[in-house]
Design an enzyme around this catalytic site. Structure first.
Site, short mmCIF file in Angstrom:
data_model
loop_
_atom_site.label_atom_id
_atom_site.label_comp_id
_atom_site.label_asym_id
_atom_site.label_seq_id
_atom_site.Cartn_x
_atom_site.Cartn_y
_atom_site.Cartn_z
N SER A 120 2.43 -7.28 1.24
CA SER A 120 1.38 -6.53 1.91
C SER A 120 0.13 -6.42 1.03
O SER A 120 -0.49 -7.43 0.69
CB SER A 120 1.92 -5.16 2.32
OG SER A 120 1.01 -4.48 3.14
N MET A 121 -0.27 -5.20 0.62
CA MET A 121 -1.47 -5.04 -0.20
C MET A 121 -1.40 -5.86 -1.48
O MET A 121 -2.42 -6.35 -1.97
CB MET A 121 -1.68 -3.57 -0.55
CG MET A 121 -2.90 -3.35 -1.45
SD MET A 121 -3.15 -1.62 -1.92
CE MET A 121 -4.58 -1.80 -3.00
N TRP B 20 0.84 -1.20 0.00
CA TRP B 20 0.00 0.00 0.00
C TRP B 20 0.88 1.25 0.00
O TRP B 20 1.79 1.38 0.82
CB TRP B 20 -0.89 -0.02 1.25
CG TRP B 20 -1.72 1.20 1.46
CD1 TRP B 20 -2.78 1.62 0.72
CD2 TRP B 20 -1.57 2.17 2.52
NE1 TRP B 20 -3.30 2.78 1.23
CE2 TRP B 20 -2.58 3.14 2.34
CE3 TRP B 20 -0.69 2.30 3.58
CZ2 TRP B 20 -2.73 4.22 3.20
CZ3 TRP B 20 -0.82 3.38 4.44
CH2 TRP B 20 -1.84 4.33 4.25
N HIS C 41 6.94 -5.25 9.40
CA HIS C 41 6.16 -5.40 8.18
C HIS C 41 6.98 -5.16 6.91
O HIS C 41 6.72 -5.77 5.88
CB HIS C 41 4.98 -4.41 8.20
CG HIS C 41 3.95 -4.65 7.15
ND1 HIS C 41 3.21 -5.81 7.06
CD2 HIS C 41 3.53 -3.86 6.11
CE1 HIS C 41 2.38 -5.74 6.03
NE2 HIS C 41 2.56 -4.58 5.44
N ASP D 210 5.22 -7.91 13.34
CA ASP D 210 4.54 -7.10 12.34
C ASP D 210 3.34 -6.41 12.99
O ASP D 210 2.36 -7.05 13.35
CB ASP D 210 4.08 -7.99 11.19
CG ASP D 210 3.55 -7.22 9.99
OD1 ASP D 210 3.01 -6.11 10.19
OD2 ASP D 210 3.66 -7.73 8.87
#
Length: 301
Positions: free
Chosen positions: A128-129, A62, A281, A252
């Site tokens: 992630s995203m 993101w 993360h 995370d």
């Protein structure tokens, strides 16, 4: 350069051309790979495409763009892999349309990259995203072109708390986070920066990421965040039949292991979950060497 030198150089060039094989003289230069792919709605997507060999498609987090994968691209190219890394719409050098930040459109953008570059036998790596786009791609477009899947600190399978997903994030908490971002994004970033990195992450790296994130228009950042929060990919994860590696840090704070990576691994049959002790993360930045080692081993298996 005098006339004699020019004449000698001309004669030498002519002699070399005459001595070259005929096919070498007639073979046209290979076309350069274009830096753009066109999405179904006409949005122009910027794509990095480097190297040759089996393709690795790299999807970013993101508010990150393809620049985050620079060192990984160089390392993978050196090992004989082709690396393709798009900027998500609204990010980096891609177009910034007012619409298209829903899960299916973002997923179709990934499909456009794969199809227009005719990528096959792909290792799909998503941070992630990017994980929601990767998992949804396999459900929506099938796995014919995908050989294996790597999810790095994924936000799958479903973040928001519901009756059938009780051990997740309550919606009021998600709404409060989004309201804080909408009111003062730089301040929110400052308040949440520390657990995102390691203590020894250089300031120059932190500044680079802050600049990258703030370059995304706030309406785009919020639209994408809502898509992440409410994407229910439990059924899609259950349907994955490709070898899958999931890498997650046990510190995370953005996507806690027990809510995301561990639950995703439990849904994908035969997947391997590798937990990085003490890791946050931002694994592609903070643990790039270990991640690259694990990725190369997984692709070689």
């Amino acid at each position: 350069m005098n006339r004699r030198t020019v004449l000698e150089a001309t004669l030498l060039g002519t002699a070399l051309a005459a001595a070259a094989p005929a096919d070498a003289q007639t073979t046209p230069p290979q076309p350069a790979r274009q830096s753009r792919v066109t999405a179904r709605d006409g949005t122009s997507l910027f794509v990095q495409d480097w190297g040759a060999g089996r393709p690795v498609l790299l999807l970013a987090a993101w508010t990150f763009n393809s620049g985050i994968w620079g060192s990984h691209i160089v390392a993978l190219n050196a090992k004989g892999y082709r690396c393709v890394a798009p900027d998500r719409r609204g990010h980096g050098r891609s177009d910034m349309p007012m619409t298209g930040y829903d899960l299916d459109t973002l997923t179709d953008d990934v499909a456009a990259v794969i199809e227009q570059r005719d990528l096959r036998d792909v290792t799909l790596v998503a941070h992630s995203m990017g994980s929601i786009e990767a998992v949804n791609y396999l459900a929506r477009h099938g796995g014919e072109r995908i050989a294996r899947l790597v999810l790095v600190a994924p936000t799958t399978p479903f973040l928001v708390q519901t009756e059938d997903n009780p051990d997740a994030v309550p919606k009021p908490m998600i709404d409060a986070q989004n309201a804080a971002i909408a009111q003062d994004f730089p301040r929110w970033m400052g308040e949440n920066e520390a657990p995102f990195f390691m203590l020894d992450t250089p300031e120059v790296t932190r500044a680079w990421i802050r600049e990258m994130m703030l370059s995304v228009p706030l309406p785009v950042a919020l639209a994408c965040r809502r898509t992440i929060s409410f994407a229910d990919l439990r059924a899609a994860a259950r349907g994955i039949d490709r070898p899958t590696l999931i890498v997650h840090g046990d510190k995370d704070a953005s996507a806690p292991l027990e809510l995301t990576g561990a639950k995703t691994a439990a849904l994908i049959k035969g997947s391997k979950l590798s937990v990085y002790e003490g890791a946050p993360h931002a694994l592609p930045l903070t643990h790039s060497a270990r991640l690259m080692s694990d990725l190369l081993a997984f692709m070689a298996a």
